[in-house]
Motif scaffolding. Structure first.
Motif, PDB file in Angstrom:
ATOM      1  N   VAL A   1       0.864  -1.192   0.000  1.00 21.31           N
ATOM      2  CA  VAL A   1       0.000   0.000   0.000  1.00 21.31           C
ATOM      3  C   VAL A   1       0.900   1.243   0.000  1.00 21.31           C
ATOM      4  O   VAL A   1       2.032   1.197   0.464  1.00 21.31           O
ATOM      5  CB  VAL A   1      -0.942   0.054   1.222  1.00 21.31           C
ATOM      6  N   THR A   2       0.365   2.341  -0.506  1.00 25.47           N
ATOM      7  CA  THR A   2       1.118   3.592  -0.493  1.00 25.47           C
ATOM      8  C   THR A   2       0.366   4.713   0.211  1.00 25.47           C
ATOM      9  O   THR A   2       0.813   5.850   0.214  1.00 25.47           O
ATOM     10  CB  THR A   2       1.460   4.038  -1.930  1.00 25.47           C
ATOM     11  N   SER A   3      -0.796   4.383   0.819  1.00 28.74           N
ATOM     12  CA  SER A   3      -1.556   5.396   1.541  1.00 28.74           C
ATOM     13  C   SER A   3      -2.453   4.734   2.570  1.00 28.74           C
ATOM     14  O   SER A   3      -2.733   3.529   2.492  1.00 28.74           O
ATOM     15  CB  SER A   3      -2.430   6.217   0.577  1.00 28.74           C
TER      16      SER A   3
ATOM     17  N   ALA B   1      -4.739   1.092   2.604  1.00 21.92           N
ATOM     18  CA  ALA B   1      -4.702   0.137   3.720  1.00 21.92           C
ATOM     19  C   ALA B   1      -6.112  -0.170   4.213  1.00 21.92           C
ATOM     20  O   ALA B   1      -6.470  -1.331   4.458  1.00 21.92           O
ATOM     21  CB  ALA B   1      -3.847   0.694   4.861  1.00 21.92           C
ATOM     22  N   LEU B   2      -6.929   0.872   4.343  1.00 25.04           N
ATOM     23  CA  LEU B   2      -8.296   0.683   4.829  1.00 25.04           C
ATOM     24  C   LEU B   2      -9.170  -0.025   3.789  1.00 25.04           C
ATOM     25  O   LEU B   2     -10.129  -0.714   4.145  1.00 25.04           O
ATOM     26  CB  LEU B   2      -8.903   2.035   5.216  1.00 25.04           C
TER      27      LEU B   2
ATOM     28  N   TYR C   1      -0.437  -0.891   9.641  1.00 28.41           N
ATOM     29  CA  TYR C   1       0.209  -0.542   8.379  1.00 28.41           C
ATOM     30  C   TYR C   1       1.368   0.409   8.619  1.00 28.41           C
ATOM     31  O   TYR C   1       1.431   1.097   9.639  1.00 28.41           O
ATOM     32  CB  TYR C   1      -0.787   0.063   7.377  1.00 28.41           C
ATOM     33  N   VAL C   2       2.293   0.418   7.668  1.00 28.33           N
ATOM     34  CA  VAL C   2       3.431   1.339   7.660  1.00 28.33           C
ATOM     35  C   VAL C   2       3.541   1.901   6.243  1.00 28.33           C
ATOM     36  O   VAL C   2       3.672   1.143   5.287  1.00 28.33           O
ATOM     37  CB  VAL C   2       4.755   0.638   8.035  1.00 28.33           C
TER      38      VAL C   2
ATOM     39  N   GLY D   1       8.580  -1.566   4.272  1.00 25.53           N
ATOM     40  CA  GLY D   1       7.772  -0.358   4.146  1.00 25.53           C
ATOM     41  C   GLY D   1       6.589  -0.549   3.207  1.00 25.53           C
ATOM     42  O   GLY D   1       6.460  -1.579   2.537  1.00 25.53           O
ATOM     43  N   ASN D   2       5.714   0.459   3.160  1.00 22.22           N
ATOM     44  CA  ASN D   2       4.521   0.436   2.286  1.00 22.22           C
ATOM     45  C   ASN D   2       3.767  -0.894   2.410  1.00 22.22           C
ATOM     46  O   ASN D   2       3.486  -1.562   1.417  1.00 22.22           O
ATOM     47  CB  ASN D   2       4.917   0.689   0.835  1.00 22.22           C
ATOM     48  N   LEU D   3       3.453  -1.245   3.640  1.00 21.17           N
ATOM     49  CA  LEU D   3       2.909  -2.570   3.957  1.00 21.17           C
ATOM     50  C   LEU D   3       1.704  -2.466   4.877  1.00 21.17           C
ATOM     51  O   LEU D   3       1.695  -1.674   5.815  1.00 21.17           O
ATOM     52  CB  LEU D   3       3.999  -3.400   4.650  1.00 21.17           C
TER      53      LEU D   3
END
Length: 203
Positions: A27-29, A33-34, A54-55, A91-93
């Motif tokens: 994910v990048t935002s 994530a949601l 998430y991060v 990251g982006n996870l």
């Protein structure tokens, strides 16, 4: 540079008849994530809990991070999920762990170990790729210099994002931070107007 998920992955852990289904995804935002969380709730609507963390960005200096226990005792789900993610340095996870209660109470310590274990299981098998921090720049030049700049981008790992033609040429490019100084020097020597646009992450 830091590792990010190359794809989605799902793994399951069963502890004392309770099922822990762990999803991991890039994910990048926060919104992305949601969205994955909402998807998990749609796919497993009868599960007792959908816990997550998430991060976003570089795990060493994340631009955004969050966690949620979703009804489990405070600190027994979201925190251990996030702790494993941070330990892995990815990251982006986002990780969502779906739990079906098996009739045997695990206790606070048991829950922490179970959520951490489910997260560890999915992340230990998650395919990764490397993410490079980049800077976006706007370059203005004569038409005669466009091919020269395109060649530089090709050889140095830059990415052309947008081209605008008017009386001159304006290129919007994303360049790895490690190559930024080199681009500045190239533009200075070639007579190309150089302007930093924004800092970001290569997606």
């Amino acid at each position: 540079m830091f590792p990010v998920p190359a794809q989605r992955l799902s793994r399951e852990l069963v502890i004392k008849k309770s099922r822990f289904i762990a999803w991991a995804a890039p994910v990048t935002s926060r919104d992305e994530a949601l969205q994955l969380l909402a998807e998990a709730r749609r796919e497993y609507p009868d599960a007792g809990h959908h816990c997550w963390a998430y991060v976003i960005g570089n795990p060493q200096s994340a631009t955004s991070a969050a966690m949620n226990d979703d009804g489990e005792p405070s600190g027994t789900a979201g925190k251990p999920i996030l702790s494993v993610m941070q330990h892995k340095g990815i990251g982006n996870l986002v990780v969502v762990v779906i739990r079906y209660f098996g009739g045997v109470k695990l206790g606070a310590g048991g829950l922490v170990r179970a959520y951490a274990g489910a997260t560890e299981k999915v992340l230990s098998e998650l395919p990764l790729k490397t993410e490079q921090p980049v800077t976006v720049c706007i370059l203005n030049m004569d038409f005669s210099l466009e091919q020269l700049l395109r060649h530089w981008l090709h050889t140095e790992g830059g990415e052309l994002q947008k081209v605008d033609y008017s009386e001159s040429v304006q290129l919007t490019v994303a360049v790895p931070n490690a190559k930024l100084k080199s681009l500045e020097q190239f533009c200075l020597g070639s007579g190309i107007a150089f302007q930093l646009f924004a800092d970001g992450l290569n997606e």
